[in-house]
Design a protein around this motif. Structure first.
Motif, PDB file in Angstrom:
ATOM      1  N   UNK B  54       0.904  -1.085   0.039  1.00 52.55           N
ATOM      2  CA  UNK B  54      -0.052  -0.113  -0.077  1.00 52.55           C
ATOM      3  C   UNK B  54       0.821   1.339   0.012  1.00 52.55           C
ATOM      4  N   UNK B  55       1.762   1.238   0.842  1.00 50.35           N
ATOM      5  CA  UNK B  55       2.747   2.232   0.980  1.00 50.35           C
ATOM      6  C   UNK B  55       3.613   2.687  -0.436  1.00 50.35           C
ATOM      7  N   UNK B  56       4.016   1.145  -1.065  1.00 51.51           N
ATOM      8  CA  UNK B  56       4.695   1.475  -2.502  1.00 51.51           C
ATOM      9  C   UNK B  56       3.726   1.892  -3.247  1.00 51.51           C
ATOM     10  N   UNK B  57       2.558   1.614  -3.411  1.00 54.02           N
ATOM     11  CA  UNK B  57       1.346   2.140  -4.257  1.00 54.02           C
ATOM     12  C   UNK B  57       1.334   3.919  -4.108  1.00 54.02           C
ATOM     13  N   UNK B  58       1.187   4.140  -3.071  1.00 54.54           N
ATOM     14  CA  UNK B  58       1.146   5.491  -2.629  1.00 54.54           C
ATOM     15  C   UNK B  58       2.460   6.375  -3.052  1.00 54.54           C
ATOM     16  N   UNK B  59       3.582   5.682  -3.092  1.00 56.29           N
ATOM     17  CA  UNK B  59       4.664   6.353  -3.513  1.00 56.29           C
ATOM     18  C   UNK B  59       4.705   6.637  -5.128  1.00 56.29           C
ATOM     19  N   UNK B  60       3.990   5.427  -5.628  1.00 56.63           N
ATOM     20  CA  UNK B  60       4.007   5.525  -7.118  1.00 56.63           C
ATOM     21  C   UNK B  60       2.888   6.739  -7.498  1.00 56.63           C
ATOM     22  N   UNK B 123      13.099  11.990 -12.998  1.00 61.39           N
ATOM     23  CA  UNK B 123      14.251  11.255 -12.853  1.00 61.39           C
ATOM     24  C   UNK B 123      14.151   9.739 -12.284  1.00 61.39           C
ATOM     25  N   UNK B 124      13.365   9.514 -11.345  1.00 62.86           N
ATOM     26  CA  UNK B 124      13.294   8.478 -10.491  1.00 62.86           C
ATOM     27  C   UNK B 124      12.415   7.212 -11.386  1.00 62.86           C
ATOM     28  N   UNK B 125      12.900   6.378 -11.636  1.00 61.01           N
ATOM     29  CA  UNK B 125      12.231   5.227 -12.309  1.00 61.01           C
ATOM     30  C   UNK B 125      11.367   4.267 -11.442  1.00 61.01           C
ATOM     31  N   UNK B 126      10.199   4.592 -11.878  1.00 65.28           N
ATOM     32  CA  UNK B 126       9.214   3.942 -11.011  1.00 65.28           C
ATOM     33  C   UNK B 126       9.029   2.320 -10.868  1.00 65.28           C
ATOM     34  N   UNK B 127       9.617   1.683 -11.858  1.00 72.46           N
ATOM     35  CA  UNK B 127       9.518   0.143 -11.878  1.00 72.46           C
ATOM     36  C   UNK B 127      10.778  -0.472 -11.388  1.00 72.46           C
ATOM     37  N   UNK B 128      11.771   0.121 -10.710  1.00 73.46           N
ATOM     38  CA  UNK B 128      13.098  -0.308 -10.401  1.00 73.46           C
ATOM     39  C   UNK B 128      13.199  -0.195  -8.952  1.00 73.46           C
ATOM     40  N   UNK B 129      12.089   0.155  -8.248  1.00 73.85           N
ATOM     41  CA  UNK B 129      12.463   0.129  -6.584  1.00 73.85           C
ATOM     42  C   UNK B 129      11.447  -0.798  -5.949  1.00 73.85           C
ATOM     43  N   UNK B 130      11.390  -1.447  -4.722  1.00 74.13           N
ATOM     44  CA  UNK B 130      10.625  -2.162  -3.945  1.00 74.13           C
ATOM     45  C   UNK B 130      10.880  -2.057  -2.657  1.00 74.13           C
ATOM     46  N   UNK B 131       9.753  -1.789  -1.797  1.00 75.73           N
ATOM     47  CA  UNK B 131       9.955  -1.933  -0.609  1.00 75.73           C
ATOM     48  C   UNK B 131      10.142  -3.296   0.107  1.00 75.73           C
ATOM     49  N   UNK B 132      11.082  -3.541   0.792  1.00 79.51           N
ATOM     50  CA  UNK B 132      11.551  -4.894   1.231  1.00 79.51           C
ATOM     51  C   UNK B 132      10.971  -5.420   2.462  1.00 79.51           C
ATOM     52  N   UNK B 133      11.192  -4.642   3.372  1.00 78.25           N
ATOM     53  CA  UNK B 133      10.778  -5.195   4.969  1.00 78.25           C
ATOM     54  C   UNK B 133      10.821  -4.025   5.906  1.00 78.25           C
ATOM     55  N   UNK B 134      10.572  -4.724   6.960  1.00 79.09           N
ATOM     56  CA  UNK B 134      10.172  -3.466   8.127  1.00 79.09           C
ATOM     57  C   UNK B 134      11.191  -4.128   9.195  1.00 79.09           C
ATOM     58  N   UNK B 135      12.023  -3.400   9.947  1.00 79.21           N
ATOM     59  CA  UNK B 135      13.052  -3.953  11.177  1.00 79.21           C
ATOM     60  C   UNK B 135      12.898  -2.873  12.115  1.00 79.21           C
ATOM     61  N   UNK B 136      13.285  -3.255  13.207  1.00 76.65           N
ATOM     62  CA  UNK B 136      13.248  -2.297  14.369  1.00 76.65           C
ATOM     63  C   UNK B 136      14.696  -1.643  14.511  1.00 76.65           C
TER      64      UNK B 136
END
Lengths: 573, 573
Positions: B54-60, B123-136
């Motif tokens: 959802x966050x990734x979609x919002x970024x796009x 300049x930011x390519x929208x298809x070459x990033x990905x949110x990976x994980x959450x950590x503390x």
């Protein structure tokens, strides 16, 4: 008490009497019989090493008189009156709980003593004892107590025994492995590394590696597999095995600024159980046999480390078989065969005594495990001893708490005892670690562990070998097997040719290119106890031969081919 | 900053903006670009792993708008007003010493940031990033501060790069050496021994021993001699060498009830100097080359030990040459040849980058040793690099303080960097330990030490090999090289015959006598990645052949003789 022990004990009284006559102010401590002789401790006595002969003469003078050793019992108060001027005897009297104490009178000398002694002074041979040396010793061995002067005496039944002992001792000193180790350039020590930590030079490392290869090859023939386990562990491992308690005083503790808390292992066995425990084992997988030549550590008292014979990090050759009860016999047989094969290499097999250590039958409660297992395993050991003609001496009460065992006692060239190999059955460890296998019926069973030590510690074994062979290590163990010495640079080409020949055959050869004189080079080779020196000069070059000098100083002229053939036979024999 | 780094940094702002829009109550911490991507820390935000999409979609969605990243400078007080509701930003502002601070505005999002960023969101390519994980993650990384939620993102220049990274990562996870180690039964761990202390099973021990044999044989060809030195020492040794200070936080201290006080060695080199120092050396004795495969110890943080890649006791393959200045070049050449010979065995030589690390010429005061020695040795390294066609990249300022060096960087199958081998010239250690040799004129000189590491740590190297080969170790390293599988008990005799043939040739073969089905047996062999499975049934027995199945699943019917011949070629190649 044996007659020789009575003689030794009686000599300590005679020595005390002699000292009192020569040094009336001397105060007597204690004076027992010990291995090879006796001692007595004195305070307030002004003798020195050079006075020992005088004391010895005085002893012989006393013994010329014919007197008996007589025991009498007195009440403690009476004894206190007799020894009122000697605080040491008074303290010893206070330590005795009984009301009556026993005294021994010999001639005009009286001592507080339980005995026994010879009956008459005539029983003491005057030509088979000798006062040996003076050392300091704390009263009762306690560091906070006064330091007394102790005179050590040697005593044997015959003059011949005394002379043999003295000559062996001189030979032992000459053969001290520390001296030989430096002479042969095998190992060294460094002040900033610390004593108790030998460093093995390239030559010494060859000796260790050849020994390791040999013992591991033999054990591999009997199904042992090499494993490698770490030198440290959490103390939990040894709390479970029971070693934490047993070795509490000799345990090295490891800490760090990151709050780690480990110990250095005092034995290898517990680590190996953890490899066994890493998988589910079936009855068909057994026996599983692990071996390892790695270090264990004991915090010896700093004053007690010595050369290679006592070190902090002990490279131990250790092996264990995890097996079923019905496999124990074959396992024991295999292990005894390993001992036989290995000690046969040094011509020591046959020149040994085997001990079969069993339970103290009167006190079964002292041991771990079930009676039926003990019965069976002792029976198995007896059978093996019989079938393999070990001529084992049975020793009741000498078993380990966890099982019966076979011990092998070897003697070196000088008659010193080398007790190393042992084969031990262990019912307890598998239970402590809850080791299991699935039996034919799908039920969990504990395996039995059979421990075996053959070579023991590499450090100690090398020390023993050096002393046993006086540095003349067997050909296959010699770090440098052949040294090629050209008479002069003119013959270097031919020497190189021979060198290449030996290298091809994987013989550990060295070509001496130093500028020293020929006689110096030969002397160097002899000092380093190289098995073969090949002298190469005009005659050898012309005849295409080599002049072979072996350690026994025999010389012969043979072709390089003949020489190499001879060596190969020796190396593989 | 490179364009990709700017993209990553800008993505972290876009992510923060997206989070704020979805979770207005979220408080922002810090958000930099990192290797392969970016992160941002948040407090008071209620998102979970499943919200990342959802966050990734919002970024796009945000990036669909065309906006620029604009920097502006404001006085600190103004910034404090802007971030007055965020205690983290206020604290970060207080940490800044300057009066003016820089802000970045992108769309309606403002952040405290030094930049740089891309100029425009396009300049930011929208298809070459990905949110990976959450950590503390603790605020500022300090354990006493609040734990924030960190979202990690991946970002690359192209979609293809992202996909390659993700597929390599999946492959890496599949190839995790800890998983493979258990699957191939190479090593295990035990709770009561402790993590950080691997135990090598018989199979794992074969791998270690074969590696050791191979590297030592190669080094022996170049004149190295094996030595053995203890794992402990008095701290004096490391005070002299300088390691006590360098490794003070990672030093294991050893104590005992007998008041011993030692350390576990953090490096091997100082011990080896003490063997050199044990005798007087002449210029004719040099070079002297020692090698050793033994343990050193580092007190890693308890949370940081991991499988074989990070352990407490590191079995290191270490070597040193003690030589004269005029010998340094040949020593370096020999050592580089060792690296080449060894990594060639794994087809890694050629697929590497060499670095030549020299002084920072502007700051000669940072280094130990004389200028003329440095000049000469750097020149020597350059000559060697040229003559051996190493195509070395010169790195100014990357030399060790004690001398210049050559480093080799290899990449494994998945492109992961494996930096291990190094050849280093050392002027300092011989002086610290006052090592000497007698030169031609009878004068004492310090030798030079050339350090070389080839294989590095056995533990780490095995971890790398397992992951590099996905467990399919080269034939010569495979603990079990051949498994013979009879189709049924009827063919056990013929299987035994073949087994005997392979044993004669010293091939590590195993005869599968289990009662499992044929397909289960084949599956077991495949899981354990045995190079060759020999299936033996009716047809094979009649034709006196074997059915060979290799790891690539190819099958062929050949005679035992042909098979053994093939293996021997493979084993010795």
């Amino acid at each position: 008490m044996s007659q020789i022990e009575k003689i030794r004990h009686s000599l300590s009284h005679v020595m005390a009497q002699a000292v009192k006559e020569l040094y009336p102010e001397a105060l007597l401590g204690m004076g027992p019989a010990i291995e090879n002789g006796f001692y007595y401790d004195f305070d307030n006595a002004n003798f020195k090493e050079e006075d020992l002969a005088r004391i010895e003469n005085k002893m012989r003078e006393i013994m010329k008189k014919d007197f008996s050793f007589e025991k009498r019992e007195v009440v403690k108060e009476k004894a206190k009156e007799i020894f009122k001027n000697n605080p040491y005897k008074l303290e010893l009297l206070d330590d005795i709980e009984k009301d009556n104490v026993s005294l021994y009178q010999s001639g005009n000398f009286v001592d507080l003593c339980e005995g026994p002694h010879v009956q008459n002074s005539k029983e003491i041979p005057v030509d088979s004892f000798k006062l040996e040396r003076i050392a300091g010793a704390y009263f009762k061995g306690e560091e906070t107590r006064p330091m007394l002067k102790r005179i050590y005496g040697l005593a044997f039944e015959t003059k011949n025994d005394l002379e043999t002992y003295l000559s062996n001792k001189r030979e032992n000193e000459k053969r001290d492995h520390r001296k030989l180790g430096a002479q042969l350039d095998l190992f060294c020590f460094s002040d900033i590394v610390g004593s108790g930590f030998p460093l093995f030079t390239p030559r010494g490392t060859i000796v260790i590696n050849e020994l390791k290869k040999k013992i591991e090859d033999i054990c591999e023939n009997y199904g042992f597999q090499r494993v490698l386990t770490p030198h440290l562990a959490k103390i939990d491992l040894y709390e479970k095995s029971g070693h934490a308690k047993k070795f509490s005083e000799e345990l090295f503790h490891v800490t760090s600024p990151q709050n780690h808390n480990f110990v250095m292992r005092p034995v290898l066995c517990p680590h190996q159980t953890q490899i066994y425990a890493s998988k589910i084992r079936s009855y068909r997988d057994l026996p599983i046999r692990y071996m390892e030549s790695e270090k264990m550590y004991r915090a010896e008292k700093p004053g007690e480390v010595r050369g290679l014979s006592r070190v902090y990090g002990i490279t131990i050759e250790d092996g264990h078989s995890f097996c079923r009860v019905d496999q124990v016999k074959d396992e024991i047989k295999g292990m005894v065969s390993i001992v036989k094969d290995f000690y046969g290499l040094f011509d020591l097999w046959g020149n040994h005594q085997t001990y079969l250590s069993v339970r103290d039958y009167a006190h079964p409660e002292k041991y771990i495990g079930e009676k039926k297992d003990w019965d069976l395993c002792e029976e198995i050991l007896e059978e093996v001893a019989k079938e393999m003609k070990l001529d084992a001496k049975k020793q009741e009460g000498e078993a380990a708490i966890y099982g019966p065992k076979l011990d092998f006692m070897f003697k070196d060239a000088l008659g010193n005892e080398i007790q190393i190999p042992t084969v031990q059955i262990d019912f307890a460890t598998p239970k402590r670690f809850n080791l299991a296998y699935i039996d034919k019926n799908g039920k969990e069973q504990h395996p039995i562990i059979v421990h075996r030590a053959v070579l023991g510690s590499y450090e100690r074994f090398i020390a023993l070998l050096l002393e046993h062979y006086n540095g003349n290590l067997p050909f296959w163990l010699a770090p440098e097997q052949v040294r090629i010495i050209p008479v002069s640079d003119k013959f270097m080409d031919y020497a190189e040719e021979i060198f290449e020949e030996t290298k091809k055959e994987k013989i550990r050869a060295y070509l001496d290119k130093d500028s020293d004189t020929l006689s110096k080079k030969i002397r160097n080779g002899e000092t380093q106890k190289i098995p073969y020196l090949l002298i190469v000069g005009e005659k050898e070059k012309n005849e295409k031969k080599v002049n072979v000098r072996c350690r026994e100083k025999k010389q012969e002229m043979i072709t390089t081919e003949e020489f190499v053939k001879k060596l190969k036979e020796e190396a593989y024999s």
